[in-house]
Design a protein around this motif. Structure first.
Motif, PDB file in Angstrom:
ATOM      1  N   ALA A  10       0.865  -1.174   0.000  1.00  0.00           N
ATOM      2  CA  ALA A  10       0.000   0.000   0.000  1.00  0.00           C
ATOM      3  C   ALA A  10       0.900   1.222   0.000  1.00  0.00           C
ATOM      4  O   ALA A  10       2.086   1.132   0.310  1.00  0.00           O
ATOM      5  N   SER A  11       0.366   2.391  -0.374  1.00  0.00           N
ATOM      6  CA  SER A  11       1.161   3.613  -0.344  1.00  0.00           C
ATOM      7  C   SER A  11       0.433   4.691   0.435  1.00  0.00           C
ATOM      8  O   SER A  11      -0.788   4.667   0.569  1.00  0.00           O
ATOM      9  N   THR A  22       7.345   9.911   9.933  1.00  0.00           N
ATOM     10  CA  THR A  22       7.510   8.511  10.295  1.00  0.00           C
ATOM     11  C   THR A  22       6.162   7.801  10.255  1.00  0.00           C
ATOM     12  O   THR A  22       5.198   8.253  10.864  1.00  0.00           O
ATOM     13  N   ALA A  23       6.099   6.688   9.535  1.00  0.00           N
ATOM     14  CA  ALA A  23       4.923   5.823   9.515  1.00  0.00           C
ATOM     15  C   ALA A  23       5.243   4.629  10.413  1.00  0.00           C
ATOM     16  O   ALA A  23       6.177   3.871  10.137  1.00  0.00           O
ATOM     17  N   PHE A  24       4.492   4.484  11.496  1.00  0.00           N
ATOM     18  CA  PHE A  24       4.720   3.432  12.483  1.00  0.00           C
ATOM     19  C   PHE A  24       3.589   2.413  12.387  1.00  0.00           C
ATOM     20  O   PHE A  24       2.427   2.748  12.607  1.00  0.00           O
ATOM     21  N   ASN A  25       3.922   1.176  11.999  1.00  0.00           N
ATOM     22  CA  ASN A  25       2.928   0.111  11.917  1.00  0.00           C
ATOM     23  C   ASN A  25       2.649  -0.367  13.338  1.00  0.00           C
ATOM     24  O   ASN A  25       3.508  -0.962  13.984  1.00  0.00           O
ATOM     25  N   THR A  26       1.461  -0.090  13.856  1.00  0.00           N
ATOM     26  CA  THR A  26       1.147  -0.370  15.261  1.00  0.00           C
ATOM     27  C   THR A  26       1.025  -1.859  15.554  1.00  0.00           C
ATOM     28  O   THR A  26       1.096  -2.257  16.714  1.00  0.00           O
ATOM     29  N   ARG A  27       0.854  -2.674  14.539  1.00  0.00           N
ATOM     30  CA  ARG A  27       0.739  -4.125  14.754  1.00  0.00           C
ATOM     31  C   ARG A  27       2.087  -4.837  14.711  1.00  0.00           C
ATOM     32  O   ARG A  27       2.306  -5.798  15.424  1.00  0.00           O
ATOM     33  N   THR A  28       3.004  -4.351  13.853  1.00  0.00           N
ATOM     34  CA  THR A  28       4.297  -5.023  13.713  1.00  0.00           C
ATOM     35  C   THR A  28       5.426  -4.290  14.425  1.00  0.00           C
ATOM     36  O   THR A  28       6.490  -4.859  14.644  1.00  0.00           O
ATOM     37  N   GLY A  29       5.227  -3.005  14.738  1.00  0.00           N
ATOM     38  CA  GLY A  29       6.268  -2.208  15.372  1.00  0.00           C
ATOM     39  C   GLY A  29       7.296  -1.653  14.404  1.00  0.00           C
ATOM     40  O   GLY A  29       8.258  -1.010  14.807  1.00  0.00           O
ATOM     41  N   PRO A  69       5.997   4.870  -0.731  1.00  0.00           N
ATOM     42  CA  PRO A  69       5.474   4.153  -1.898  1.00  0.00           C
ATOM     43  C   PRO A  69       5.132   2.688  -1.659  1.00  0.00           C
ATOM     44  O   PRO A  69       4.334   2.128  -2.405  1.00  0.00           O
ATOM     45  N   ALA A  70       5.701   2.069  -0.626  1.00  0.00           N
ATOM     46  CA  ALA A  70       5.470   0.630  -0.428  1.00  0.00           C
ATOM     47  C   ALA A  70       5.438   0.288   1.058  1.00  0.00           C
ATOM     48  O   ALA A  70       6.459  -0.031   1.649  1.00  0.00           O
ATOM     49  N   LEU A  71       4.256   0.376   1.643  1.00  0.00           N
ATOM     50  CA  LEU A  71       4.073   0.000   3.045  1.00  0.00           C
ATOM     51  C   LEU A  71       3.311  -1.314   3.126  1.00  0.00           C
ATOM     52  O   LEU A  71       2.442  -1.597   2.282  1.00  0.00           O
ATOM     53  N   ILE A 116      -4.547   5.000  10.989  1.00  0.00           N
ATOM     54  CA  ILE A 116      -4.592   5.049   9.527  1.00  0.00           C
ATOM     55  C   ILE A 116      -4.571   3.607   9.041  1.00  0.00           C
ATOM     56  O   ILE A 116      -3.581   2.900   9.235  1.00  0.00           O
ATOM     57  N   LYS A 117      -5.656   3.153   8.449  1.00  0.00           N
ATOM     58  CA  LYS A 117      -5.762   1.759   8.010  1.00  0.00           C
ATOM     59  C   LYS A 117      -5.449   1.651   6.529  1.00  0.00           C
ATOM     60  O   LYS A 117      -6.106   2.262   5.694  1.00  0.00           O
ATOM     61  N   LEU A 118      -4.418   0.872   6.224  1.00  0.00           N
ATOM     62  CA  LEU A 118      -4.016   0.630   4.839  1.00  0.00           C
ATOM     63  C   LEU A 118      -4.277  -0.822   4.485  1.00  0.00           C
ATOM     64  O   LEU A 118      -3.810  -1.720   5.174  1.00  0.00           O
TER      65      LEU A 118
END
Length: 78
Positions: free
Chosen positions: A2-3, A22-29, A45-47, A69-71
């Protein structure tokens, strides 16, 4: 993947160059970082799909945060 992209602006609407985003993935850390360009634009471009918290920091400004923010797969969020 996802972007995620957007623009950093101050309270008057002017572009903020060189802000740390900073984009912080709350599930993976996992944290992914970028910097806003001369027009204040940033892009991830690639999350990995997931739920993110977005933090924006720049000297002289308060830290700004967006949460939940749900991707999803293939999402292109602007």
């Amino acid at each position: 993947d996802a972007s995620l992209s957007g623009a950093v602006r101050d309270s008057s609407g002017a572009s903020v160059t060189g802000a740390s985003v900073t984009a912080f993935n709350t599930r993976t850390g996992v944290k992914t970082k970028t910097v806003s360009n001369e027009s204040g634009t940033y892009r991830f471009p690639a999350l990995t799909p997931g739920v993110y918290q977005l933090n924006v920091e720049q000297t002289g400004f308060r830290i700004a945060s967006l949460t939940e923010i749900k991707l999803e797969v293939g999402a292109r969020l602007n």
